[in-house]
Design a protein around this motif. Sequence first.
Motif, mmCIF file in Angstrom:
data_model
loop_
_atom_site.group_PDB
_atom_site.id
_atom_site.type_symbol
_atom_site.label_atom_id
_atom_site.label_comp_id
_atom_site.label_asym_id
_atom_site.label_seq_id
_atom_site.Cartn_x
_atom_site.Cartn_y
_atom_site.Cartn_z
ATOM 1 N N ALA A 85 0.839 -1.190 0.000
ATOM 2 C CA ALA A 85 0.000 0.000 0.000
ATOM 3 C C ALA A 85 0.876 1.243 0.000
ATOM 4 N N THR A 91 0.479 5.446 0.532
ATOM 5 C CA THR A 91 -0.393 6.574 0.858
ATOM 6 C C THR A 91 0.017 7.788 0.020
ATOM 7 N N TRP A 135 -7.826 4.442 8.200
ATOM 8 C CA TRP A 135 -6.742 3.515 7.827
ATOM 9 C C TRP A 135 -7.146 2.076 8.123
ATOM 10 N N GLN A 160 -7.185 -0.901 5.484
ATOM 11 C CA GLN A 160 -6.406 -2.124 5.709
ATOM 12 C C GLN A 160 -7.289 -3.366 5.640
ATOM 13 N N ASN A 161 -8.459 -3.299 6.250
ATOM 14 C CA ASN A 161 -9.385 -4.443 6.204
ATOM 15 C C ASN A 161 -9.839 -4.719 4.775
ATOM 16 N N ILE A 178 -8.125 -4.118 2.049
ATOM 17 C CA ILE A 178 -6.984 -4.755 1.354
ATOM 18 C C ILE A 178 -6.941 -6.242 1.676
ATOM 19 N N LEU A 183 -1.163 -8.135 3.340
ATOM 20 C CA LEU A 183 -0.576 -6.812 3.128
ATOM 21 C C LEU A 183 0.873 -6.913 3.604
ATOM 22 N N ILE A 236 3.936 -1.285 3.554
ATOM 23 C CA ILE A 236 3.283 0.015 3.415
ATOM 24 C C ILE A 236 4.356 1.068 3.194
ATOM 25 N N HIS A 248 4.490 4.989 3.464
ATOM 26 C CA HIS A 248 3.661 6.088 3.956
ATOM 27 C C HIS A 248 4.345 7.425 3.697
ATOM 28 N N ILE A 254 -0.838 4.350 11.903
ATOM 29 C CA ILE A 254 -0.605 3.202 11.014
ATOM 30 C C ILE A 254 0.263 2.160 11.710
ATOM 31 N N VAL A 292 -0.880 -1.649 12.561
ATOM 32 C CA VAL A 292 -0.095 -2.741 11.981
ATOM 33 C C VAL A 292 0.429 -3.655 13.088
ATOM 34 N N THR A 340 4.097 -7.028 8.829
ATOM 35 C CA THR A 340 4.088 -6.062 7.729
ATOM 36 C C THR A 340 5.118 -4.969 7.960
#
Length: 240
Positions: free
Chosen positions: A24, A26, A84, A88-89, A91, A98, A101, A103, A135, A139, A146
């Motif tokens: 992911a 951002t 967020w 995330q859910n 994804i 995942l 990330i 960011h 985040i 996580v 992740t």
Amino acid sequence: MTQPFNPTPRPGHLSEVLAGQVIAVTGADQGYGRTISAALASAGASVVLIGANSETLATAASHLEHTGGHAIPIKADVGVPLDWLSAQNRILEIFGALHGIVHLADKRSHSEFTSLSENEWMDLFNCNLKSTVGIAQIVRRRLPGTWLTIIGPHLDERGLQAHPQRGALRGLVEQAHTEDLRLNLLLPSRASSSDDTLDAPLSNAVLALAAPGMTHLRGNVMDVPMPPIPKIRALDAYPL
């Protein structure tokens, strides 16, 4: 001490190295976020483009799909933890995983330190610091394996307000190992040029940290020297 990161690009050497990874990004529809998303897609990752504007996200995702990448857009304000978490859910519903990330915690101030208003400071705080902590916290609770690579305030920001932001992000990254989190911080030397070639050093640094063989790297704060943006000559800008 902050270490500079200045990789030498080798065209094609990263093709498919990130195949099977879901990453992911951002702020993925503009600036460094757009460039990094394209680089990750070119390396074989499935890229989730996260941002506040549905139309620009959809356009960016469509462009990556047309160039052979795999990307989906998700609208979310990552400064709001529940936003967020919802992203995330979503994804996990789509991909079942995942892996990483990226960011973008690099919102810039448009005011000098002495004229910075409380509202401007709180906007910087929410976009760059609150979002990063939120985040990382989510996580840690839900996806402890992740990784998180943070793009921090650019080094060409000379206002005093940039220093506490960088310092807070540095502290978070350097101590994240106490929570068994894999965080790294990249500090580009300037703002995005919106040119993928000129901005390649930052993308290369992100790709290097995302590579499967680099999962042991954590707690690093790295300056990323960027080539200067060429000045447009008057005759070039306004041809006769």
